[in-house]
Structures are given as C-alpha cells and as structure tokens.
Design a protein around this motif. Structure first.
Motif, PDB file in Angstrom:
ATOM      1  N   MET A  10      28.804   2.291  61.543  1.00 29.54           N
ATOM      2  CA  MET A  10      29.971   3.471  60.657  1.00 29.54           C
ATOM      3  C   MET A  10      30.909   2.675  60.086  1.00 29.54           C
ATOM      4  SD  MET A  10      27.914   6.086  58.903  1.00 29.54           S
ATOM      5  CE  MET A  10      29.268   7.016  58.463  1.00 29.54           C
ATOM      6  N   GLY A  11      30.960   1.657  60.097  1.00 25.54           N
ATOM      7  CA  GLY A  11      32.836   1.089  59.591  1.00 25.54           C
ATOM      8  C   GLY A  11      33.342   0.927  61.029  1.00 25.54           C
ATOM      9  N   ALA A  12      34.306   0.380  60.391  1.00 22.36           N
ATOM     10  CA  ALA A  12      35.344   0.170  60.962  1.00 22.36           C
ATOM     11  C   ALA A  12      36.816   0.064  60.560  1.00 22.36           C
ATOM     12  CB  ALA A  12      34.954  -1.079  62.318  1.00 22.36           C
ATOM     13  N   ALA A  13      37.791   0.677  61.542  1.00 28.88           N
ATOM     14  CA  ALA A  13      38.862   0.958  60.750  1.00 28.88           C
ATOM     15  C   ALA A  13      39.602   0.337  62.012  1.00 28.88           C
ATOM     16  CB  ALA A  13      39.411   2.165  60.258  1.00 28.88           C
ATOM     17  N   GLY A  14      41.053   0.194  61.938  1.00 30.11           N
ATOM     18  CA  GLY A  14      42.022  -0.613  62.821  1.00 30.11           C
ATOM     19  C   GLY A  14      41.809   1.180  63.885  1.00 30.11           C
ATOM     20  N   ASP A  15      41.601   1.588  63.995  1.00 32.46           N
ATOM     21  CA  ASP A  15      42.238   2.881  65.147  1.00 32.46           C
ATOM     22  C   ASP A  15      40.729   3.234  65.524  1.00 32.46           C
ATOM     23  OD1 ASP A  15      40.868   3.750  62.966  1.00 32.46           O
ATOM     24  OD2 ASP A  15      41.622   6.232  62.788  1.00 32.46           O
ATOM     25  N   MET A  16      39.965   3.162  65.281  1.00 28.20           N
ATOM     26  CA  MET A  16      38.711   3.310  65.416  1.00 28.20           C
ATOM     27  C   MET A  16      38.044   2.218  66.703  1.00 28.20           C
ATOM     28  SD  MET A  16      36.126   3.993  61.917  1.00 28.20           S
ATOM     29  CE  MET A  16      34.539   3.990  63.067  1.00 28.20           C
ATOM     30  N   ASP A  93      49.699 -13.700  71.003  1.00 25.80           N
ATOM     31  CA  ASP A  93      48.934 -14.680  69.840  1.00 25.80           C
ATOM     32  C   ASP A  93      48.276 -13.896  69.041  1.00 25.80           C
ATOM     33  OD1 ASP A  93      50.768 -16.441  70.894  1.00 25.80           O
ATOM     34  OD2 ASP A  93      49.578 -17.470  71.937  1.00 25.80           O
ATOM     35  N   LEU A  94      47.750 -12.808  69.419  1.00 29.89           N
ATOM     36  CA  LEU A  94      46.633 -12.201  68.959  1.00 29.89           C
ATOM     37  C   LEU A  94      46.662 -11.613  67.762  1.00 29.89           C
ATOM     38  CD1 LEU A  94      43.165 -12.110  68.458  1.00 29.89           C
ATOM     39  CD2 LEU A  94      43.377 -10.286  70.795  1.00 29.89           C
ATOM     40  N   SER A  95      47.756 -10.747  67.739  1.00 29.92           N
ATOM     41  CA  SER A  95      48.024 -10.065  67.196  1.00 29.92           C
ATOM     42  C   SER A  95      48.485 -10.990  65.986  1.00 29.92           C
ATOM     43  CB  SER A  95      49.718  -9.196  67.814  1.00 29.92           C
ATOM     44  OG  SER A  95      48.806  -8.083  68.706  1.00 29.92           O
ATOM     45  N   LEU A  96      49.314 -12.461  65.773  1.00 33.86           N
ATOM     46  CA  LEU A  96      49.950 -12.949  64.773  1.00 33.86           C
ATOM     47  C   LEU A  96      48.655 -13.383  64.338  1.00 33.86           C
ATOM     48  CD1 LEU A  96      52.705 -14.761  67.052  1.00 33.86           C
ATOM     49  CD2 LEU A  96      52.500 -12.788  64.542  1.00 33.86           C
ATOM     50  N   ASP A  97      47.519 -13.913  64.486  1.00 31.65           N
ATOM     51  CA  ASP A  97      46.142 -13.863  63.899  1.00 31.65           C
ATOM     52  C   ASP A  97      45.927 -13.147  62.939  1.00 31.65           C
ATOM     53  OD1 ASP A  97      46.670 -16.542  65.216  1.00 31.65           O
ATOM     54  OD2 ASP A  97      45.342 -16.433  67.210  1.00 31.65           O
ATOM     55  N   ILE A  98      45.721 -12.098  63.707  1.00 30.30           N
ATOM     56  CA  ILE A  98      45.080 -11.205  63.376  1.00 30.30           C
ATOM     57  C   ILE A  98      45.655 -10.813  61.933  1.00 30.30           C
ATOM     58  CG2 ILE A  98      44.383  -8.549  63.048  1.00 30.30           C
ATOM     59  CD1 ILE A  98      44.222  -8.406  66.195  1.00 30.30           C
ATOM     60  N   LEU A  99      47.346 -10.473  62.147  1.00 30.17           N
ATOM     61  CA  LEU A  99      48.798 -10.956  60.798  1.00 30.17           C
ATOM     62  C   LEU A  99      47.937 -11.832  59.858  1.00 30.17           C
ATOM     63  CD1 LEU A  99      50.761  -9.002  59.818  1.00 30.17           C
ATOM     64  CD2 LEU A  99      52.391 -10.563  60.826  1.00 30.17           C
ATOM     65  N   ALA A 198      39.969  -7.558  59.824  1.00 33.87           N
ATOM     66  CA  ALA A 198      40.407  -8.723  60.162  1.00 33.87           C
ATOM     67  C   ALA A 198      40.686  -8.646  61.608  1.00 33.87           C
ATOM     68  CB  ALA A 198      42.203  -8.475  59.673  1.00 33.87           C
ATOM     69  N   ILE A 199      40.558  -7.708  61.605  1.00 33.21           N
ATOM     70  CA  ILE A 199      40.626  -7.932  63.961  1.00 33.21           C
ATOM     71  C   ILE A 199      39.404  -7.995  64.458  1.00 33.21           C
ATOM     72  CG2 ILE A 199      40.823  -6.234  65.664  1.00 33.21           C
ATOM     73  CD1 ILE A 199      42.664  -4.045  64.372  1.00 33.21           C
ATOM     74  N   LEU A 200      37.983  -7.488  63.589  1.00 34.23           N
ATOM     75  CA  LEU A 200      37.014  -7.695  63.677  1.00 34.23           C
ATOM     76  C   LEU A 200      37.220  -9.693  63.734  1.00 34.23           C
ATOM     77  CD1 LEU A 200      34.594  -5.161  62.517  1.00 34.23           C
ATOM     78  CD2 LEU A 200      35.873  -5.420  65.015  1.00 34.23           C
ATOM     79  N   SER A 201      37.619 -10.095  62.767  1.00 39.18           N
ATOM     80  CA  SER A 201      37.152 -11.146  62.340  1.00 39.18           C
ATOM     81  C   SER A 201      38.020 -12.093  63.448  1.00 39.18           C
ATOM     82  CB  SER A 201      37.855 -11.634  61.111  1.00 39.18           C
ATOM     83  OG  SER A 201      39.449 -11.404  61.144  1.00 39.18           O
ATOM     84  N   ASN A 202      38.500 -11.818  64.152  1.00 36.85           N
ATOM     85  CA  ASN A 202      39.506 -12.833  65.472  1.00 36.85           C
ATOM     86  C   ASN A 202      38.629 -12.398  66.593  1.00 36.85           C
ATOM     87  OD1 ASN A 202      42.061 -13.968  63.834  1.00 36.85           O
ATOM     88  ND2 ASN A 202      41.560 -12.341  62.767  1.00 36.85           N
ATOM     89  N   ILE A 203      37.717 -10.972  66.595  1.00 33.61           N
ATOM     90  CA  ILE A 203      37.117 -10.998  68.352  1.00 33.61           C
ATOM     91  C   ILE A 203      36.018 -10.903  68.172  1.00 33.61           C
ATOM     92  CG2 ILE A 203      39.299  -9.641  69.028  1.00 33.61           C
ATOM     93  CD1 ILE A 203      37.425  -7.383  68.518  1.00 33.61           C
TER      94      ILE A 203
END
Length: 393
Positions: A10-16, A93-99, A198-203
């Motif tokens: 059922m997809g994904a959002a940042g809060d989920m 570093d991970l936060s900046l990569d997501i951004l 963006a979050i999932l693409s980096n993890i």
C-alpha cells in the motif's frame, strides 16, 4: 543470513517508513528528538507516536503537528538545517543523500530554478531526518535490505501545479533514476509520495517479486493517514533467510527441425554476444519422426523481447515460448585477476552471502591463450590458476 524486507503493498510515505521502523524496534525518543531538532531550526513542530488500528490491524503512526507557520523551504535551507543540527555523521550523510534525490528529481521534472513547493516543508524535512535516524538506529546498514514491488496507486492528485497523474512526475523520476521496481494500483489515490520514494531509493539494496523465504525475528507496521478498503500500512520484516540470493530470469524456448548445425552454432555465439546468460540445445524426436532440437535461452528479464527477435530472425521460427520471471537462487560471484606464468588470467569466484567461497573457476578463453603461448596442457593451466586463486582467497 540476516535480511530486511520492506513490503509496500500500500505504498510508502515518509511518516509510514518512520512508523514501521519504530514499530520494529528503533528508539522512538532518539528518532523524534532528531526530527524536532532539525525541523525546529526552520519553524516549530511537535512529533507524537501512537498506536492505531487500520482494518482492525494494529500499527504505529506518527503525527507531526506544525505549531508555527509552515514555510516554503529551499533545497539550501533544508541542507543547512541538516548539516548544522549536530546529527550523527552517518544520519547526516543519509539525510543529505535523500534530500539530494529529491532535488535531482524536482530539477529533472521542473527545471533548475524550480522551488521545492510540496516537498519543501517542515514535515518533509522531519520525515527525511526521522527515517535516516531510525534506519541507522536499527543498524539496517549492516544487512541486505530488500523490497517487494512498490505500489504507487492510480488516478490523479490535486497539487499546486494542477491535477497530476499518479505517480506524480517527481516520483516517476526517482523510480526511473534508481531503477526501482514498481506497479500501479491497487487503489485509486496516491500511495507513494516523493519523500517516501526518495527515502526508499537510498536504503533499498535489492528488489524481489515476492517476500523471500524468511524466518521472521521481528516485524514493524507503520500506518499512513489514508483510509482504503485495504489497510494503509507499510510492513517491514527482519529475519533470517538462506545464504543464497533470490534472483529472477527470463527463459526463451523454441523447437526447430529444419536448421543445420552450423546455423545453430552461429546462433549460440550470437545470443551470448548479445547478452544471453546461457544457451543450450537439446536434441529430440518430433512429430512425424523428425529429428529436431529444443533451443533454450536464459536471459535477463529486460532482454526478453530483443533476444526473442534474434531467435526468430536467425532460425525462421514462427514462435518463441516465454517465461518472463523464473525464480532462482544463486550464489554471489565476482572476478579476480590471477598471475600465472607471467600472464593474467581471470578467475570467477562463487561465494555465499556469509562470505564462504564455494567455487573457483578459471576463465576458459584466458587459459586457452596461455596454453597456446606456453605449450603447457590446458588442464595444467586451469589447475595452476584455480589453486593460486584459492590460496589468495
């Protein structure tokens, strides 16, 4: 082997994403503190986790209350807030990569001078930092992270740019740039947000059609804000699987009874040069007592149509049978250069996810060349290369 599997049916959002990681054991206080610390450099928010039920299924949900004006933040504003807020280096570093993933997508879709609009908000900034914190708090970076296909929803969504198709262009760009596996549906509405993508693409390290065979040690469920007939929940599984890798390949087959051996030999070479994983021919007896061959070709799924056309053109076959996604388990492999008698020979090394070496095989063509050059038997050259590789490994 320990692995992690996201199941975004059922997809994904940042809060989920944050919620399911907290539900799986990430320290909620550490996560929420980092979210508030960074976002409060640009405004004021309050983050609260709580338990909810979606279609009677319990899940964790975080609510972000924006207590100040929610400003439009630029990429540089958000970058500065992350860099100057004292986060642990790996979280920063991970936060900046997501951004940066968000910036690249927005720039590709709207041009270099476009502002962030929907994604340049306090809650998006908090989501990025919260997900990065929870990811490292659970030490997911020490494991292979899988995901089943991302479901993105369907239809249209109202934005500041007007009604846009789902997935919205920024999400489509992130999916494309990172070769993420996704599908439309299963409901009308947006399921995958730009921040979530963006979050999932980096993890996420690897995609799998279905959840791998898994002995579950823990799981987490994160609830979204939407209500559908299917619960708006993102699930993560943490557990153990076998030491082989889940993989999917395509298989092409056709029967031929009027193609000579030279043409078959040429076709095998051409298919391998065109990217086939393997080609083999099985002789058999066909209808009316005719002798024929079964041509079977293993290919990457994305090469199915192209290599099927090669088969038809070269054999004159009127049809090719296709298995688009054949599940298989494979060992890891890498190549190593070994010096033998002053020459370099490439050796293929097969190993399990735990690092155990299970096979060492010298490259045939390299061994042939050295055997011709030195006059030594091919068998001896192969044994020398493989023995030396095993010693070095």
């Amino acid at each position: 082997m320990d692995i992690v599997v996201f199941d975004p049916k059922m997809g994904a959002a940042g809060d989920m994403i944050i919620s399911c990681l907290i539900d799986a054991g990430a320290d909620p206080q550490k996560v929420l503190d980092n979210m508030e610390t960074v976002a409060n450099t640009c405004g004021e928010i309050n983050v609260r986790p709580h338990e909810v039920k979606k279609n009677s299924i319990k899940a964790t949900k975080i609510d972000i209350e924006i207590k100040s004006e929610n400003p439009d933040l630029s990429y540089k504003d958000m970058q500065k807030a992350i860099k100057e807020s004292g986060l642990d280096r790996e979280v920063c570093d991970l936060s900046l990569d997501i951004l940066l993933s968000l910036k690249k997508a927005e720039r590709k879709v709207h041009g270099p001078n476009h502002s962030f609009h929907e994604v340049g908000k306090l809650d998006a900034l908090a989501d990025i930092v919260g997900a990065a914190t929870a990811y490292h708090n659970l030490k997911l970076n020490e494991h292979t992270v899988y995901s089943t296909p991302l479901m993105v929803g369907d239809g249209y969504i109202k934005t500041s740019h007007g009604n846009l198709p789902i997935p919205v262009p920024a999400v489509t760009e992130i999916l494309t740039q990172n070769q993420m596996t996704w599908a439309g549906g299963p409901v009308k509405g947006e399921l995958l947000t730009p921040t979530g993508a963006a979050i999932l693409s980096n993890i996420i390290d690897k995609y799998t059609e279905t959840t791998p065979p898994l002995k579950i040690k823990n799981r987490g469920r994160g609830a979204g804000t939407k209500n559908f007939e299917t619960p708006n929940i993102l699930t993560i599984y943490l557990g153990q699987t076998n030491t082989l890798i889940n993989d999917f390949i395509g298989i092409l087959e056709t029967n031929v009874d009027d193609v000579d051996g030279e043409t078959i030999g040429y076709l095998i070479d051409k298919l391998m040069n065109e990217g086939a994983l393997d080609v083999f021919v099985i002789s058999g007896l066909m209808k009316k007592g005719r002798k024929g061959e079964l041509l079977k070709v293993l290919v990457e799924p994305e090469d199915i149509d192209r290599l099927a056309e090669v088969i038809v053109r070269e054999t004159g076959s009127l049809g090719v049978r296709i298995n688009k996604r054949q599940h298989r388990l494979i060992a890891n492999r890498r190549f190593k250069k070994i010096e033998v008698l002053g020459e370099s020979i490439q050796v293929k090394v097969g190993f399990l996810e735990n690092g155990e070496v299970i096979d060492v095989s010298a490259e045939y063509d390299d061994c042939i060349e050295l055997a011709k050059k030195t006059g030594k038997p091919l068998k001896e050259i192969k044994e020398m290369a493989e023995s030396k590789a095993r010693r070095e490994l």
